[in-house]
Design a protein around this motif. Structure first.
Motif, PDB file in Angstrom:
ATOM      1  N   UNK A 150      -4.537   4.218  -9.373  1.00 35.41           N
ATOM      2  CA  UNK A 150      -3.802   3.772 -11.215  1.00 35.41           C
ATOM      3  C   UNK A 150      -3.291   2.216 -11.537  1.00 35.41           C
ATOM      4  N   UNK A 151      -2.105   2.649 -10.756  1.00 38.81           N
ATOM      5  CA  UNK A 151      -1.164   1.210 -10.064  1.00 38.81           C
ATOM      6  C   UNK A 151      -2.051   0.022  -9.911  1.00 38.81           C
ATOM      7  N   UNK A 152      -2.798   0.214  -9.044  1.00 45.54           N
ATOM      8  CA  UNK A 152      -3.565  -0.435  -8.426  1.00 45.54           C
ATOM      9  C   UNK A 152      -4.095  -1.443  -9.576  1.00 45.54           C
ATOM     10  N   UNK A 153      -4.978  -0.890 -10.307  1.00 45.99           N
ATOM     11  CA  UNK A 153      -5.944  -1.863 -11.369  1.00 45.99           C
ATOM     12  C   UNK A 153      -4.907  -2.208 -12.510  1.00 45.99           C
ATOM     13  N   UNK A 154      -4.682  -1.497 -13.116  1.00 43.75           N
ATOM     14  CA  UNK A 154      -3.776  -1.702 -14.503  1.00 43.75           C
ATOM     15  C   UNK A 154      -1.821  -2.210 -14.061  1.00 43.75           C
ATOM     16  N   UNK A 155      -1.717  -1.623 -13.375  1.00 46.07           N
ATOM     17  CA  UNK A 155       0.190  -2.027 -13.012  1.00 46.07           C
ATOM     18  C   UNK A 155       0.310  -3.012 -12.106  1.00 46.07           C
ATOM     19  N   UNK A 206       4.775   5.932   0.446  1.00 44.88           N
ATOM     20  CA  UNK A 206       3.678   4.828  -0.391  1.00 44.88           C
ATOM     21  C   UNK A 206       4.231   5.436  -2.242  1.00 44.88           C
ATOM     22  N   UNK A 207       4.544   5.157  -3.384  1.00 40.65           N
ATOM     23  CA  UNK A 207       4.566   5.735  -4.573  1.00 40.65           C
ATOM     24  C   UNK A 207       2.707   5.293  -5.950  1.00 40.65           C
TER      25      UNK A 207
END
Lengths: 264, 307
Positions: free
Chosen positions: A116-121, A111-112
């Protein structure tokens, strides 16, 4: 077979627990795409071999070379990331979690997206989750076409044979090059065992490059799926070769039937 | 029987308190979930969070940002960072090196660490022995609905607390880190063999749990308008009790346990003559009943055999 081109090359592996020698100078090699069966009485060191290969036990001697790399000193998660996946004799699935959650854990190293991705991307994050679920569904469908639709159910609600399939899918989810199966038929009736053998053949057909080491007590399974058999007793390798040759080996027969039966 | 309005009022107050207790309890339950330890310095981490928040506020005021909209988020961020780092350090010093020894060793080590944190605040914080007034950052005033007085400040505290819980739920259920935490809580060995880095997951868990304690600490300061270096003792015992009631290791249990404890305290105060003096007695009596009749808690599977 020659150890030089082997995917896995175990040389002189020794594992001790205090005074007990659980593995005593064992040599095992596995070639790419090969399925090796491991047999031996209880306590002969089969699972200890798996535990040493996956970094759970630190060997007292010998070395393990996987894809040209020595595994000594690597932590379990680092070894898993190199491409060794396993199942456990007693299922170690998270029974409280869903089928998909369990398989997602198998994909953990791949998993990459992070916090941060969870919140904003979100799109990136959701894209990865979607791809992971598709892959999980694909793996489940290989064994049982109805399983993907039960992906959000708790694993504890599945029958034994499907739980074993989920465990194999979890191991395969990491896209390993070496799969270690620790007595997959444990606790199964003959019909379920027959289904398991069919499942293992599917793994062989779908992933021809995958190497498999399988520990089994059920000789039909061993005979049916392995190209080569290694027999253990008291932590030592006592025989190696084709199923027929190993099954006929005197020391193997003695280990299984008792020395009196053979010596008589 | 007290009037219904009073009971409703007290229940609302109980939920308020309960949200703070729950935030502390979630930390206890997370630590127990991943490492099977009870981290007895966690109450003092909660206190440290309150003091870190206060310090951040004082600093922001000195920088002329005291009244800005940024003051509150920055205060939370600073306090979470402080307790998160201290929490991870606590785990590396007092918990990990003692893995494999008797659980009593971890108990002793974390209790001692709590004492060190408490005494450090007493000694090193300016006039550390005194209760510190906590600035009022939230809108004052309020309104009445059905005989129940509702203060804006309380609504804000409730909202922040609930938002923190929702955030934790999303992180645990949705993210890669959350998946690792859940996997380690269920079976650390199997998780490692799936490629989960145990050390990093444990660090993340302690950062998360300790950060939540900071949120609770600041909310407590905002609610009582004052913080004190000994607040972590009661805060820790209540948080741990709430986690135990809910079932150690279960995050939702900890939240329910925290709310239950808060509501028990405040309704006891309303229902029993001189109840406000006895509220802790009543609440802890219920904790003891739980330990006797349902030691694994409401949602618990792991029993509390460790300590």
């Amino acid at each position: 077979m020659s150890a030089a081109g082997a995917l896995l090359d175990v040389r002189g592996l020794t594992v001790r627990f205090g005074g007990l020698v659980a593995l005593d100078g064992v040599d095992v090699a596995v070639a790419e795409g090969e399925t090796v069966g491991v047999i031996g009485p209880n306590g002969s060191g089969k699972t200890t071999l798996f535990n040493a290969l996956t970094g759970l036990y630190a060997p007292a001697g010998g070395e393990i070379v996987f894809r040209g790399r020595r595994l000594a000193g690597l932590e379990a998660h680092a070894i898993a990331r190199l491409g060794i996946a396993r199942t456990f004799q007693a299922s170690r699935l998270c029974l409280d979690l869903s089928v998909f959650d369990n398989i997602l854990i198998g994909m953990h190293a791949g998993r990459r997206t992070g916090l941060v991705d969870f919140v904003v991307r979100r799109r990136r994050f959701l894209g990865e989750i979607r791809a992971a679920l598709e892959r999980a569904s694909h793996l489940l469908a290989l064994f049982n076409r109805d399983l993907p639709s039960r992906g959000f159910e708790r694993v504890g609600q599945l029958p034994q044979i499907d739980r074993r399939r989920v465990e194999i899918c979890r191991a395969l989810a990491a896209a390993p090059t070496l799969l270690l199966l620790d007595e997959p038929s444990a606790g199964m009736n003959p019909e379920e065992t027959a289904e398991l053998m069919r499942d293992l053949r599917i793994v062989r057909e779908e992933m021809p490059g995958l190497s498999v080491v399988i520990i089994e007590h059920d000789m039909f399974v061993i005979e049916g799926v392995s190209q080569r058999v290694v027999a253990f007793n008291y932590g030592r390798k006592i025989a190696e070769g084709s199923f027929a040759a190993v099954a006929a080996h005197g020391e193997v027969r003695a280990a299984y039937l008792g020395t009196e039966a053979v010596g008589a | 029987m007290p009037p219904l309005e009073l009971l409703l009022q007290q229940a609302l107050n109980g939920v308020m308190l309960g949200v703070m207790y729950a935030l502390v309890a979630v930390g206890f339950t997370l630590f127990f979930g991943v490492l099977d330890v009870i981290h007895f310095a966690h109450g003092d981490i909660f206190m440290l969070g309150a003091f870190a928040g206060l310090t951040a506020l004082v600093g922001l005021k000195a920088a002329g940002l005291g009244g800005s909209l940024l003051a509150l988020p920055l205060t939370f961020a600073a306090a979470i960072l402080v307790t998160g780092v201290v929490g991870v350090a606590a785990e590396r010093v007092c918990v990990k090196p003692l893995a494999g020894t008797s659980p009593l060793m971890t108990l002793l080590a974390t209790l001692s660490l709590g004492l060190v944190i408490r005494e450090s605040v007493l000694i090193f914080y300016p006039r550390g022995a005194d209760p510190k007034p906590f600035p009022q950052l939230l809108p004052q005033g309020g309104f009445e609905a059905g005989g129940v007085a509702i203060r804006y400040e309380n609504l804000a505290i409730l909202g922040i607390g609930l938002a923190a819980m929702v955030a934790v739920d999303r992180v645990i259920k949705g993210t890669k880190m959350g998946a690792a935490i859940r996997a380690v809580a269920q079976d650390p060995e199997a998780a490692q063999m799936m490629g989960v880095n145990l050390d990093r997951t444990v660090d993340a868990t302690f950062f998360l749990g300790s950060g939540l304690a900071a949120v609770a600490g600041i909310l407590s300061g905002l609610y009582y308008s004052e913080i004190h270096f000994i607040m972590g003792i009661t805060g820790g015992v209540i948080g741990f009790s709430a986690a135990a009631i809910g079932g150690l290791g279960n995050v939702y249990g900890a939240i329910v346990g925290g709310l239950l404890f808060g509501v028990l305290q405040t309704t006891a105060a309303a229902l029993i003559p001189r109840g406000s003096e006895f509220r802790d007695v009543v609440a802890f009596a219920v904790v003891m009943l739980f330990l006797v009749f349902k030691p694994s808690g409401i949602f618990g599977e792991k029993s509390v055999e460790r300590v």
